[in-house]
Design a protein around this motif. Structure first.
Motif, PDB file in Angstrom:
ATOM      1  N   ILE A  88       0.841  -1.204   0.000  1.00 55.21           N
ATOM      2  CA  ILE A  88       0.000   0.000   0.000  1.00 55.21           C
ATOM      3  C   ILE A  88       0.875   1.252   0.000  1.00 55.21           C
ATOM      4  O   ILE A  88       0.609   2.208  -0.736  1.00 55.21           O
ATOM      5  N   SER A  89       1.924   1.239   0.786  1.00 59.38           N
ATOM      6  CA  SER A  89       2.826   2.392   0.866  1.00 59.38           C
ATOM      7  C   SER A  89       3.497   2.665  -0.483  1.00 59.38           C
ATOM      8  O   SER A  89       3.532   3.806  -0.942  1.00 59.38           O
TER       9      SER A  89
ATOM     10  N   THR B 168       1.008   4.032  -2.971  1.00 60.86           N
ATOM     11  CA  THR B 168       0.684   5.423  -2.650  1.00 60.86           C
ATOM     12  C   THR B 168       1.808   6.350  -3.084  1.00 60.86           C
ATOM     13  O   THR B 168       1.566   7.398  -3.690  1.00 60.86           O
TER      14      THR B 168
ATOM     15  N   PRO C 289      -1.019  13.967   4.170  1.00 63.63           N
ATOM     16  CA  PRO C 289      -2.018  12.958   3.767  1.00 63.63           C
ATOM     17  C   PRO C 289      -1.434  11.547   3.708  1.00 63.63           C
ATOM     18  O   PRO C 289      -2.118  10.573   4.034  1.00 63.63           O
ATOM     19  N   TYR C 290      -0.174  11.422   3.318  1.00 65.24           N
ATOM     20  CA  TYR C 290       0.476  10.113   3.288  1.00 65.24           C
ATOM     21  C   TYR C 290       0.520   9.508   4.699  1.00 65.24           C
ATOM     22  O   TYR C 290       0.190   8.347   4.897  1.00 65.24           O
TER      23      TYR C 290
ATOM     24  N   LEU D 295      -3.024   8.540   5.892  1.00 60.57           N
ATOM     25  CA  LEU D 295      -3.473   7.271   5.319  1.00 60.57           C
ATOM     26  C   LEU D 295      -2.946   6.108   6.149  1.00 60.57           C
ATOM     27  O   LEU D 295      -3.707   5.218   6.549  1.00 60.57           O
ATOM     28  N   ALA D 296      -1.653   6.114   6.433  1.00 59.33           N
ATOM     29  CA  ALA D 296      -1.062   5.044   7.236  1.00 59.33           C
ATOM     30  C   ALA D 296      -1.694   4.989   8.624  1.00 59.33           C
ATOM     31  O   ALA D 296      -1.982   3.911   9.152  1.00 59.33           O
ATOM     32  N   SER D 297      -1.928   6.152   9.209  1.00 57.62           N
ATOM     33  CA  SER D 297      -2.535   6.207  10.543  1.00 57.62           C
ATOM     34  C   SER D 297      -3.948   5.645  10.541  1.00 57.62           C
ATOM     35  O   SER D 297      -4.324   4.885  11.438  1.00 57.62           O
ATOM     36  N   SER D 298      -4.725   6.018   9.546  1.00 63.30           N
ATOM     37  CA  SER D 298      -6.115   5.541   9.516  1.00 63.30           C
ATOM     38  C   SER D 298      -6.173   4.036   9.283  1.00 63.30           C
ATOM     39  O   SER D 298      -7.010   3.350   9.869  1.00 63.30           O
ATOM     40  N   ILE D 299      -5.276   3.500   8.474  1.00 59.06           N
ATOM     41  CA  ILE D 299      -5.235   2.050   8.274  1.00 59.06           C
ATOM     42  C   ILE D 299      -4.863   1.359   9.589  1.00 59.06           C
ATOM     43  O   ILE D 299      -5.451   0.342   9.954  1.00 59.06           O
TER      44      ILE D 299
END
Length: 104
Positions: free
Chosen positions: A49-50, A53, A73-74, A77-81
């Protein structure tokens, strides 16, 4: 984020700090071992995913923008996952750990 979210769910004090250098050194999250194993087993998927992205960011020239424009935002994204992953963990299921310990 998995560690912080876990601590919120189980009602522990959040004493976790974010240290970028830990990504390049050995770091063991403050989590029960069976949850660390669940997390470790997902590292490959997170790497994919990283990379995807970052490729998207490159293809769309976002890296030419200010660092804060694309990097925040990058990280979000990692935090929300990580938060979603922690919320989906069955805190009563240590079957992965048992399989790992008894695998022949």
């Amino acid at each position: 984020m998995v560690e912080v979210t876990y601590k919120v769910i189980v009602g522990q004090e959040i004493d976790t700090t974010f240290n970028v250098k830990e990504a390049f050194e050995y770091h063991e999250p403050d989590l029960p071992y069976f949850i660390q194993l669940k997390l470790t087993n997902q590292v490959g998927k997170m790497a994919i995913i990283s990379i995807k992205t970052l490729n998207h960011i490159e293809r769309n020239d976002y890296r030419t923008m200010d660092f804060e424009v694309w990097f925040l935002p990058y990280l979000l994204l990692a935090s929300s996952i990580g938060m979603m992953f922690a919320q989906e963990i069955d805190l009563n299921d240590d079957s992965e750990m048992q399989h790992y310990l008894h695998e022949e």
